[in-house]
Design an enzyme around this catalytic site. Structure first.
Site, PDB file in Angstrom:
ATOM      1  N   ALA A   1       0.844  -1.387   0.037  1.00 61.85           N
ATOM      2  CA  ALA A   1       0.072  -0.050   0.009  1.00 61.85           C
ATOM      3  C   ALA A   1       0.742   1.107   0.012  1.00 61.85           C
ATOM      4  O   ALA A   1       1.820   1.214   0.611  1.00 61.85           O
ATOM      5  CB  ALA A   1      -0.986  -0.138   1.163  1.00 61.85           C
ATOM      6  N   VAL A   2       0.333   2.182  -0.553  1.00 59.88           N
ATOM      7  CA  VAL A   2       0.988   3.645  -0.817  1.00 59.88           C
ATOM      8  C   VAL A   2      -0.146   4.849  -0.503  1.00 59.88           C
ATOM      9  O   VAL A   2      -1.098   4.714  -0.885  1.00 59.88           O
ATOM     10  CB  VAL A   2       1.677   3.875  -2.245  1.00 59.88           C
ATOM     11  CG1 VAL A   2       2.131   5.389  -2.250  1.00 59.88           C
ATOM     12  CG2 VAL A   2       2.857   2.710  -2.519  1.00 59.88           C
TER      13      VAL A   2
ATOM     14  N   ASN B   1      -8.557  -4.446  -9.896  1.00 62.87           N
ATOM     15  CA  ASN B   1      -7.515  -3.586  -9.330  1.00 62.87           C
ATOM     16  C   ASN B   1      -6.687  -3.188 -10.418  1.00 62.87           C
ATOM     17  O   ASN B   1      -5.372  -3.758 -10.412  1.00 62.87           O
ATOM     18  CB  ASN B   1      -6.910  -4.139  -8.116  1.00 62.87           C
ATOM     19  CG  ASN B   1      -6.012  -3.060  -7.122  1.00 62.87           C
ATOM     20  OD1 ASN B   1      -5.716  -1.945  -8.043  1.00 62.87           O
ATOM     21  ND2 ASN B   1      -5.623  -3.478  -6.013  1.00 62.87           N
TER      22      ASN B   1
ATOM     23  N   TYR C   1       2.114  -4.638 -11.497  1.00 66.34           N
ATOM     24  CA  TYR C   1       2.904  -5.828 -11.470  1.00 66.34           C
ATOM     25  C   TYR C   1       3.340  -6.197 -12.842  1.00 66.34           C
ATOM     26  O   TYR C   1       4.340  -6.849 -12.985  1.00 66.34           O
ATOM     27  CB  TYR C   1       1.839  -6.888 -10.698  1.00 66.34           C
ATOM     28  CG  TYR C   1       1.578  -6.792  -9.346  1.00 66.34           C
ATOM     29  CD1 TYR C   1       2.470  -6.247  -8.531  1.00 66.34           C
ATOM     30  CD2 TYR C   1       0.048  -6.849  -9.091  1.00 66.34           C
ATOM     31  CE1 TYR C   1       1.992  -6.157  -7.168  1.00 66.34           C
ATOM     32  CE2 TYR C   1      -0.228  -6.593  -7.582  1.00 66.34           C
ATOM     33  CZ  TYR C   1       0.548  -6.247  -6.773  1.00 66.34           C
ATOM     34  OH  TYR C   1       0.369  -5.822  -5.614  1.00 66.34           O
TER      35      TYR C   1
ATOM     36  N   GLU D   1      -1.480 -12.383  -5.008  1.00 66.76           N
ATOM     37  CA  GLU D   1      -2.970 -12.355  -5.286  1.00 66.76           C
ATOM     38  C   GLU D   1      -3.317 -11.046  -5.409  1.00 66.76           C
ATOM     39  O   GLU D   1      -2.859 -10.229  -4.568  1.00 66.76           O
ATOM     40  CB  GLU D   1      -3.879 -13.304  -4.388  1.00 66.76           C
ATOM     41  CG  GLU D   1      -3.915 -14.633  -4.857  1.00 66.76           C
ATOM     42  CD  GLU D   1      -2.824 -15.314  -3.818  1.00 66.76           C
ATOM     43  OE1 GLU D   1      -2.182 -14.710  -2.920  1.00 66.76           O
ATOM     44  OE2 GLU D   1      -2.667 -16.607  -4.270  1.00 66.76           O
TER      45      GLU D   1
ATOM     46  N   ARG E   1       4.733   8.139  -7.727  1.00 69.33           N
ATOM     47  CA  ARG E   1       6.200   8.695  -7.534  1.00 69.33           C
ATOM     48  C   ARG E   1       6.935   7.490  -7.687  1.00 69.33           C
ATOM     49  O   ARG E   1       8.220   7.578  -7.253  1.00 69.33           O
ATOM     50  CB  ARG E   1       6.328   9.535  -6.320  1.00 69.33           C
ATOM     51  CG  ARG E   1       5.576  10.723  -6.219  1.00 69.33           C
ATOM     52  CD  ARG E   1       5.294  11.113  -4.895  1.00 69.33           C
ATOM     53  NE  ARG E   1       4.092  12.022  -4.939  1.00 69.33           N
ATOM     54  CZ  ARG E   1       4.336  13.116  -4.485  1.00 69.33           C
ATOM     55  NH1 ARG E   1       5.548  13.590  -3.916  1.00 69.33           N
ATOM     56  NH2 ARG E   1       3.287  14.022  -4.430  1.00 69.33           N
ATOM     57  N   GLY E   2       6.457   6.298  -7.954  1.00 65.38           N
ATOM     58  CA  GLY E   2       7.608   5.217  -7.795  1.00 65.38           C
ATOM     59  C   GLY E   2       7.925   4.564  -6.579  1.00 65.38           C
ATOM     60  O   GLY E   2       8.702   3.614  -6.621  1.00 65.38           O
ATOM     61  N   LEU E   3       6.849   4.852  -5.564  1.00 62.75           N
ATOM     62  CA  LEU E   3       7.276   4.128  -4.107  1.00 62.75           C
ATOM     63  C   LEU E   3       7.135   2.383  -4.350  1.00 62.75           C
ATOM     64  O   LEU E   3       7.760   1.825  -4.113  1.00 62.75           O
ATOM     65  CB  LEU E   3       6.433   4.743  -3.007  1.00 62.75           C
ATOM     66  CG  LEU E   3       7.175   5.654  -2.325  1.00 62.75           C
ATOM     67  CD1 LEU E   3       7.714   6.982  -3.042  1.00 62.75           C
ATOM     68  CD2 LEU E   3       6.150   6.124  -1.002  1.00 62.75           C
TER      69      LEU E   3
HETATM   70  C1  LIG Z   1      -1.205   0.065  -6.382  1.00 65.18           C
HETATM   71  C2  LIG Z   1      -0.288   1.080  -5.317  1.00 65.18           C
HETATM   72  C3  LIG Z   1       0.592   0.168  -4.490  1.00 65.18           C
HETATM   73  C4  LIG Z   1       0.576   1.497  -6.563  1.00 65.18           C
HETATM   74  O1  LIG Z   1       1.605   2.572  -5.740  1.00 65.18           O
HETATM   75  P1  LIG Z   1       2.191   3.618  -6.524  1.00 65.18           P
HETATM   76  O2  LIG Z   1       3.472   3.801  -5.442  1.00 65.18           O
HETATM   77  O3  LIG Z   1       1.509   4.807  -6.821  1.00 65.18           O
HETATM   78  O4  LIG Z   1       2.982   2.957  -7.827  1.00 65.18           O
HETATM   79  P2  LIG Z   1       4.203   3.213  -8.584  1.00 65.18           P
HETATM   80  O5  LIG Z   1       4.212   4.918  -8.725  1.00 65.18           O
HETATM   81  O6  LIG Z   1       5.245   2.786  -8.157  1.00 65.18           O
HETATM   82  O7  LIG Z   1       3.775   2.921  -9.954  1.00 65.18           O
HETATM   83  C5  LIG Z   1       4.632   2.046 -10.610  1.00 65.18           C
HETATM   84  C6  LIG Z   1       3.633   1.849 -12.156  1.00 65.18           C
HETATM   85  O8  LIG Z   1       2.653   0.979 -11.689  1.00 65.18           O
HETATM   86  C7  LIG Z   1       1.565   1.336 -12.673  1.00 65.18           C
HETATM   87  N1  LIG Z   1       0.424   2.263 -11.828  1.00 65.18           N
HETATM   88  C8  LIG Z   1       0.448   2.660 -10.744  1.00 65.18           C
HETATM   89  N2  LIG Z   1      -0.561   3.240 -10.271  1.00 65.18           N
HETATM   90  C9  LIG Z   1      -1.424   3.262 -11.560  1.00 65.18           C
HETATM   91  C10 LIG Z   1      -2.753   3.665 -11.886  1.00 65.18           C
HETATM   92  N3  LIG Z   1      -3.486   4.502 -10.818  1.00 65.18           N
HETATM   93  N4  LIG Z   1      -3.131   3.631 -12.965  1.00 65.18           N
HETATM   94  C11 LIG Z   1      -2.422   2.935 -13.893  1.00 65.18           C
HETATM   95  N5  LIG Z   1      -1.290   2.252 -13.583  1.00 65.18           N
HETATM   96  C12 LIG Z   1      -0.637   2.477 -12.729  1.00 65.18           C
HETATM   97  C13 LIG Z   1       2.257   2.208 -13.635  1.00 65.18           C
HETATM   98  O9  LIG Z   1       2.825   1.387 -14.890  1.00 65.18           O
HETATM   99  C14 LIG Z   1       3.267   2.868 -12.836  1.00 65.18           C
HETATM  100  O10 LIG Z   1       4.278   3.576 -13.787  1.00 65.18           O
HETATM  101  P3  LIG Z   1       4.452   4.990 -14.202  1.00 65.18           P
HETATM  102  O11 LIG Z   1       3.952   5.941 -12.973  1.00 65.18           O
HETATM  103  O12 LIG Z   1       5.461   5.230 -14.673  1.00 65.18           O
HETATM  104  O13 LIG Z   1       3.426   4.895 -15.462  1.00 65.18           O
HETATM  105  C15 LIG Z   1      -1.214   2.094  -4.840  1.00 65.18           C
HETATM  106  O14 LIG Z   1      -2.115   2.441  -5.938  1.00 65.18           O
HETATM  107  C16 LIG Z   1      -2.135   1.796  -3.793  1.00 65.18           C
HETATM  108  O15 LIG Z   1      -1.648   1.806  -2.577  1.00 65.18           O
HETATM  109  N6  LIG Z   1      -3.259   1.357  -4.019  1.00 65.18           N
HETATM  110  C17 LIG Z   1      -4.261   0.646  -3.042  1.00 65.18           C
HETATM  111  C18 LIG Z   1      -3.773  -0.631  -2.396  1.00 65.18           C
HETATM  112  C19 LIG Z   1      -3.617  -1.867  -3.447  1.00 65.18           C
HETATM  113  O16 LIG Z   1      -4.370  -1.935  -4.383  1.00 65.18           O
HETATM  114  N7  LIG Z   1      -2.567  -2.420  -3.109  1.00 65.18           N
HETATM  115  C20 LIG Z   1      -2.018  -3.494  -4.091  1.00 65.18           C
HETATM  116  C21 LIG Z   1      -2.999  -4.855  -3.535  1.00 65.18           C
HETATM  117  S1  LIG Z   1      -2.678  -6.477  -4.536  1.00 65.18           S
END
Ligand SMILES: CC(C)(COP(=O)(O)OP(=O)(O)OC[C@H]1O[C@@H](n2cnc3c(N)ncnc32)[C@H](O)[C@@H]1OP(=O)(O)O)[C@@H](O)C(=O)NCCC(=O)NCCS
Length: 148
Positions: A75-76, A113, A120, A108, A83-85
């Site tokens: 989660a972020v 989502n 992934y 999973e 921002r790539g976290l």
């Molecule tokens: C999914 C989650 C962890 C992504 O975290 P994040 O730090 O924003 O992800 P990143 O910045 O590292 O993104 C890396 C890549 O993932 C993909 N990505 C991330 N968020 C995305 C979005 N909202 N829509 C489409 N692609 C997305 C993109 O390919 C992105 O690369 P880019 O920014 O260069 O396009 C975050 O949205 C989150 O916490 N969601 C709720 C909890 C959740 O769903 N956890 C996963 C459960 S399996």
């Protein structure tokens, strides 16, 4: 609020308040305090997080299980997204796995989502199957794997 102001650390039980705050912010069926305490106590669990003095901005919990890694939770915080976290947390998980001789990573994810599925897939995970009714609300899980 740049990623550079955050430290990448192995989280401990001292981080539990920040972890729980983020978990409850992000998930409609959040892990409980005792779920997290159980993972902090489990020797095969690695909890990585980005944090500063005031908050936990992101975390991933995974099991290092001999030849496999199982991603348990990721989660972020909304204000730190895109921002790539998450990518960095997972890259660190994969690096830990490579150093430990892990062959495959499993996870999973809710099949609706899209942000997580895109994340992934961008790291090379592929769809390996579908688990019907996997979540408490009846939603199916997509199973994904990454061969290291
Ligand atoms: C999914 C989650 C962890 C992504 O975290 P994040 O730090 O924003 O992800 P990143 O910045 O590292 O993104 C890396 C890549 O993932 C993909 N990505 C991330 N968020 C995305 C979005 N909202 N829509 C489409 N692609 C997305 C993109 O390919 C992105 O690369 P880019 O920014 O260069 O396009 C975050 O949205 C989150 O916490 N969601 C709720 C909890 C959740 O769903 N956890 C996963 C459960 S399996």
């Amino acid at each position: 609020m740049s990623r550079m102001e955050l430290d990448l650390v192995r989280l401990t039980e001292a981080d539990l308040p920040g972890v729980l705050e983020l978990e409850r912010l992000v998930y409609k069926q959040p892990w409980t305090e005792s779920n997290f305490r159980g993972e902090f106590d489990r020797s095969l669990t690695l909890p990585l997080g980005y944090k500063d003095e005031t908050l936990v901005a992101g975390y991933c919990f995974f099991w290092l299980l001999g030849p496999e890694i199982h991603l348990l939770n990721l989660a972020v915080r909304p204000e730190y997204r895109r921002r790539g976290l998450a990518r960095s947390l997972l890259a660190n998980m994969i690096a830990v796995g490579r150093r430990a001789g892990v062959g495959e990573v499993f996870l999973e994810v809710r099949h609706t989502n899209q942000p997580a599925l895109s994340l992934y897939q961008s790291l090379g995970f592929t769809l390996a199957g579908r688990r019907p009714d996997y979540y408490d609300d009846g939603e199916d899980a997509a199973q994904m794997t990454l061969i290291l």
